[in-house]
Design an enzyme around this catalytic site. Structure first.
Site, PDB file in Angstrom:
ATOM      1  N   TYR A  26      65.541  88.656 -95.421  1.00 56.42           N
ATOM      2  CA  TYR A  26      64.238  88.723 -96.095  1.00 56.42           C
ATOM      3  C   TYR A  26      64.415  89.381 -97.450  1.00 56.42           C
ATOM      4  CZ  TYR A  26      62.758  87.815 -91.354  1.00 56.42           C
ATOM      5  OH  TYR A  26      62.608  87.266 -90.120  1.00 56.42           O
ATOM      6  N   ASN A  48      54.342  80.020 -91.746  1.00 56.56           N
ATOM      7  CA  ASN A  48      54.845  78.824 -92.412  1.00 56.56           C
ATOM      8  C   ASN A  48      54.223  77.554 -91.860  1.00 56.56           C
ATOM      9  OD1 ASN A  48      56.025  78.371 -89.996  1.00 56.56           O
ATOM     10  ND2 ASN A  48      57.972  77.783 -90.816  1.00 56.56           N
ATOM     11  N   CYS A  55      63.208  78.866 -90.343  1.00 55.13           N
ATOM     12  CA  CYS A  55      62.901  80.292 -90.432  1.00 55.13           C
ATOM     13  C   CYS A  55      63.826  81.092 -89.522  1.00 55.13           C
ATOM     14  CB  CYS A  55      61.453  80.536 -90.056  1.00 55.13           C
ATOM     15  SG  CYS A  55      60.797  79.318 -88.921  1.00 55.13           S
ATOM     16  N   HIS A  56      64.483  80.414 -88.616  1.00 46.09           N
ATOM     17  CA  HIS A  56      65.374  81.122 -87.692  1.00 46.09           C
ATOM     18  C   HIS A  56      66.667  81.528 -88.376  1.00 46.09           C
ATOM     19  CE1 HIS A  56      66.055  76.746 -87.306  1.00 46.09           C
ATOM     20  NE2 HIS A  56      67.292  77.128 -87.513  1.00 46.09           N
ATOM     21  N   GLU A  82      73.818  76.624 -84.184  1.00 45.95           N
ATOM     22  CA  GLU A  82      74.234  76.349 -85.558  1.00 45.95           C
ATOM     23  C   GLU A  82      75.683  76.740 -85.769  1.00 45.95           C
ATOM     24  OE1 GLU A  82      71.856  75.418 -88.350  1.00 45.95           O
ATOM     25  OE2 GLU A  82      71.207  74.488 -86.503  1.00 45.95           O
TER      26      GLU A  82
END
Length: 105
Positions: A26, A48, A55-56, A82
């Site tokens: 952030y 959002n 956002c993860h 990911e």
DNA sequence: TCGAATGACAGCG
DNA sequence: CGCTGTCATTCGA
């Protein structure tokens, strides 16, 4: 209400620009906007409207997952998917996976 | 329209 | 470990 706010738009775009297998904080996003609104950034992602925004991939500066509207549990799962390893709610080699939106990488 | 409260955080004592 | 600081949005009057 459902339109892109200038600030929000930036946040969404930066977050959306995060490459797969990479993460950001952030703080970095806020810094990229030349602001210190870490909170505002988090708020933007929290509400959002673009569910497609990863956002993860945004975590805290500590390397911890932080929070997630769908539950950090899910967030961790996605991150692992990911290719990112999570240990005790913390990102392994988190510093190496950090993506700087300001770096126009 | 104005004021107060909230929030996926960060930094310092 | 707990409080304060910062920014934008939302709720309430």
């Amino acid at each position: 209400m459902f339109f892109v706010k200038d600030f929000y738009s930036k946040v969404y775009e930066l977050v959306f620009k995060i490459p797969k297998g990479r993460i950001t904080t952030y703080k970095l996003v806020a810094e990229a906007l030349n602001k210190r609104a870490y909170r505002a950034v988090g708020n933007a992602l929290n509400k959002n409207p673009y569910k497609s925004v990863p956002c993860h991939r945004v975590v805290k500066s500590d390397g911890s997952i932080g929070g997630y509207s769908r539950g950090k549990r899910k967030k961790i799962k996605i991150l692992r998917r990911e290719g990112i390893t999570i240990k005790n709610n913390k990102i392994v080699d988190f510093k190496k996976l950090i993506f700087n939106p300001k770096n126009k990488n």
